[in-house]
Design an enzyme around this catalytic site. Structure first.
Site, short mmCIF file in Angstrom:
data_model
loop_
_atom_site.label_atom_id
_atom_site.label_comp_id
_atom_site.label_asym_id
_atom_site.label_seq_id
_atom_site.Cartn_x
_atom_site.Cartn_y
_atom_site.Cartn_z
CG ASP A 52 -2.19 -0.73 1.06
OD1 ASP A 52 -2.34 -1.45 0.01
OD2 ASP A 52 -3.13 -0.66 1.67
CG ASN A 94 -7.94 -3.90 -3.11
OD1 ASN A 94 -8.82 -2.88 -3.27
ND2 ASN A 94 -8.27 -5.07 -2.41
CG ASP A 317 -9.26 -1.97 9.39
OD1 ASP A 317 -10.26 -2.23 8.87
OD2 ASP A 317 -8.35 -1.26 9.00
CD GLU A 345 -8.26 -4.43 2.45
OE1 GLU A 345 -9.43 -4.17 2.68
OE2 GLU A 345 -7.20 -3.97 2.88
CG HIS A 390 -4.25 -6.99 4.49
ND1 HIS A 390 -3.85 -5.99 5.27
CD2 HIS A 390 -5.68 -6.63 4.08
CE1 HIS A 390 -4.84 -4.95 5.41
NE2 HIS A 390 -5.75 -5.22 4.38
NE ARG A 391 -6.89 -4.64 8.27
CZ ARG A 391 -5.67 -4.38 8.82
NH1 ARG A 391 -4.91 -5.19 9.46
NH2 ARG A 391 -5.14 -2.91 8.23
CE LYS A 421 -5.11 -3.44 0.56
NZ LYS A 421 -5.50 -2.36 1.47
O1 LIG Z 1 -8.60 6.13 6.42
C1 LIG Z 1 -7.98 5.00 6.90
O2 LIG Z 1 -6.52 4.96 6.92
C2 LIG Z 1 -8.55 3.67 6.94
C3 LIG Z 1 -9.94 3.74 6.91
C4 LIG Z 1 -10.73 2.51 7.44
O3 LIG Z 1 -11.34 2.27 6.32
P1 LIG Z 1 -13.15 2.44 6.17
O4 LIG Z 1 -13.24 4.33 6.54
O5 LIG Z 1 -13.26 2.80 4.73
O6 LIG Z 1 -13.96 2.01 6.86
C5 LIG Z 1 -9.97 1.20 7.54
O7 LIG Z 1 -10.60 0.11 7.52
C6 LIG Z 1 -8.74 1.22 6.46
O8 LIG Z 1 -8.05 -0.07 6.91
C7 LIG Z 1 -7.86 2.56 6.86
C1 LIG Z 2 -9.72 -1.63 4.67
C2 LIG Z 2 -8.54 -1.72 4.55
O1 LIG Z 2 -7.68 -1.04 3.65
P1 LIG Z 2 -7.88 0.10 2.67
O2 LIG Z 2 -7.15 1.08 3.30
O3 LIG Z 2 -7.59 -0.49 1.31
O4 LIG Z 2 -9.47 0.39 2.68
C3 LIG Z 2 -7.74 -2.66 5.40
O5 LIG Z 2 -6.34 -2.58 5.55
O6 LIG Z 2 -8.30 -3.39 6.43
#
Ligand SMILES: O=C(O)C1=C[C@@H](OP(=O)(O)O)[C@@H](O)[C@H](O)C1
Ligand SMILES: C=C(OP(=O)(O)O)C(=O)O
Length: 435
Positions: A52, A94, A317, A345, A390-391, A421
């Site tokens: 990422d 992704n 998460d 994901e 990944h999770r 990721k």
């Molecule tokens: O802004 C961020 O860093 C994130 C927000 C969350 O997503 P959502 O806001 O789509 O739930 C989380 O699940 C993702 O892993 C990271």
């Molecule tokens: C939802 C996740 O990632 P993203 O930043 O791609 O939304 C995650 O890392 O669980």
């Protein structure tokens, strides 16, 4: 089945040792992006190096930002709210923390951009963000399916300083509008209005905190109205050290709770800006003993794990880790407000249900939002499909661990590389501490 494409985690009794947690994904990608938009050079320490963040670096370079690595420090040469390259096609894989913020930023850049991602990214909704931007005069088009990437972003003309954004599918839409608002010069202030219940609200706090570090204040009028003064622009603080990732740490904290630790974890801090720091409180409430030092903690737990009844709206998460802990209890658990799992994901609601059935748990999904978990009497050995998530790979590894109340089992995890990721050396560390 490709024989090389899985990892076998044999049933284990003990967890012990010391590990370093890599930098936070959410903080790393925000810092890279804001550094690129700021005045001055930012030296970033402890940046997460994973799919990422590498894809973020690649995109920023394609947009004309100079980024160099010397020893372990990344140097981002900010270009002060402009990208030099005006016609660029960017692959975002992704990474939600990439496509969502970039959509707004690029819409204000007065160029022609294409954002496209992996197959799964084409199924992760972005309509609420795109409509919000198009409503104020931006010009973003869908190149395939209505409401989903890939996107074509053209030069628009902003016509109002009030931006309305729905935040019940992802908080990343609001993060995107907040980070990009200072790029608008036509108005002195930008008012951002969102709906009442912002999903994953704790990630908005990360955004606000990091914008402040770069001298831009988000004025919170109330829980769903925000104001930005556009003459405030991003100024680099010089050096930034990224905190360890608390969601990544959650798998090790949970390991130690399941198998009685003790475990030393380096890189996480008690006063973290990450919402998943909540896990430390949850564990202490469960009776875990946590000793904090500066940048390190030691955890120990020797009680029976009880069931959960918990609202997960702020930590989708972390909820995956909590769910794994609940499997070691004897009673039914309820995890509420996980609607956003539909759009991650993979569709995590369906995927988790399917894989948890394999190890003997019964899962009832209520209104695509809440999850009722009937834990298994015995954790069954299983081959776990990860759906390139990944999770899923990381949290199912926990089921190889024995607990005083319930034994773990041999767990085979398909496509373990999907952890790249956010946590490339996850399985190496997991094997190091589990015996
Ligand atoms: O802004 C961020 O860093 C994130 C927000 C969350 O997503 P959502 O806001 O789509 O739930 C989380 O699940 C993702 O892993 C990271
Ligand atoms: C939802 C996740 O990632 P993203 O930043 O791609 O939304 C995650 O890392 O669980």
């Amino acid at each position: 089945m490709n024989n090389k494409n899985f990892i076998l985690l044999k049933k284990k009794n003990n967890i012990s040792g010391k590990i370093n947690i890599p930098g936070s994904k959410s903080i790393s990608n925000r810092i890279l992006l804001i550094s690129a938009l700021s005045l001055g050079i930012t030296k970033i320490k402890n940046l997460l190096i994973s799919d990422d963040t590498l894809i973020m670096i690649k995109c920023l370079k394609k947009l004309g930002i100079k980024i160099k690595k010397k020893k372990k420090i990344f140097f981002v040469y900010g270009n002060f709210i402009k990208f030099l390259k005006k016609n660029v096609k960017l692959f975002v894989d992704n990474a939600g923390t990439l496509i969502r913020p970039l959509t707004s930023i690029l819409s204000f850049m007065k160029g022609n951009y294409i954002l496209y991602g992996s197959k799964r990214m084409n199924k992760r909704p972005i309509k609420d963000l795109v409509s919000s931007l198009n409503n104020i005069g931006m010009r973003i088009k869908y190149l395939k399916n209505n409401g989903f990437p890939p996107l074509l972003i053209k030069k628009g003309k902003i016509k109002t300083n009030i931006i309305k954004i729905k935040s019940n599918i992802s908080s990343q839409y609001l993060t995107s509008i907040l980070i990009s608002s200072v790029l608008i010069n036509k108005f002195k202030e930008i008012i951002i209005i969102t709906n009442n219940n912002i999903v994953s609200n704790s990630y908005i706090n990360i955004t606000i905190n990091l914008m402040k570090l770069f001298k831009v204040n988000v004025i919170k009028i109330n829980n769903n109205v925000f104001k930005i003064i556009t003459k405030e622009k991003y100024i680099s603080p010089g050096i930034v050290k990224i905190e360890g990732d608390l969601t990544s740490a959650s798998y090790f904290l949970a390991s130690s709770v399941i198998s009685k630790g003790p475990l030393k974890i380096k890189g996480i801090i008690k006063n973290s800006i990450q919402g998943d720091v909540k896990f430390l409180d949850i564990l202490e409430d469960m009776g875990a003993k946590i000793n904090y030092q500066d940048n390190e903690l030691e955890i120990y737990y020797n009680k029976i794990i009880k069931n959960f009844n918990i609202d997960c709206i702020n930590f989708p998460d972390l909820a995956m880790t909590l769910l794994m802990l609940s499997l070691y209890s004897n009673n039914i658990s309820l995890f509420k407000n996980l609607y956003s799992w539909n759009f991650k994901e993979t569709n995590r609601l369906n995927a988790m249900k399917k894989e948890l059935n394999k190890i003997g748990a019964k899962i009832n999904i209520i209104n695509r939002n809440d999850i009722l978990v009937i834990p298994p009497k015995y954790i069954k050995s299983a081959f776990i499909n990860t759906y390139n998530d990944h999770r899923i790979a990381m949290c199912f590894s926990l089921l190889s661990l024995n607990n005083i109340n319930k034994l773990g089992s041999n767990i085979l995890i398909e496509n373990p590389k999907c952890v790249f990721k956010t946590f490339p050396n996850y399985f190496k560390l997991f094997k190091k501490i589990s015996k």
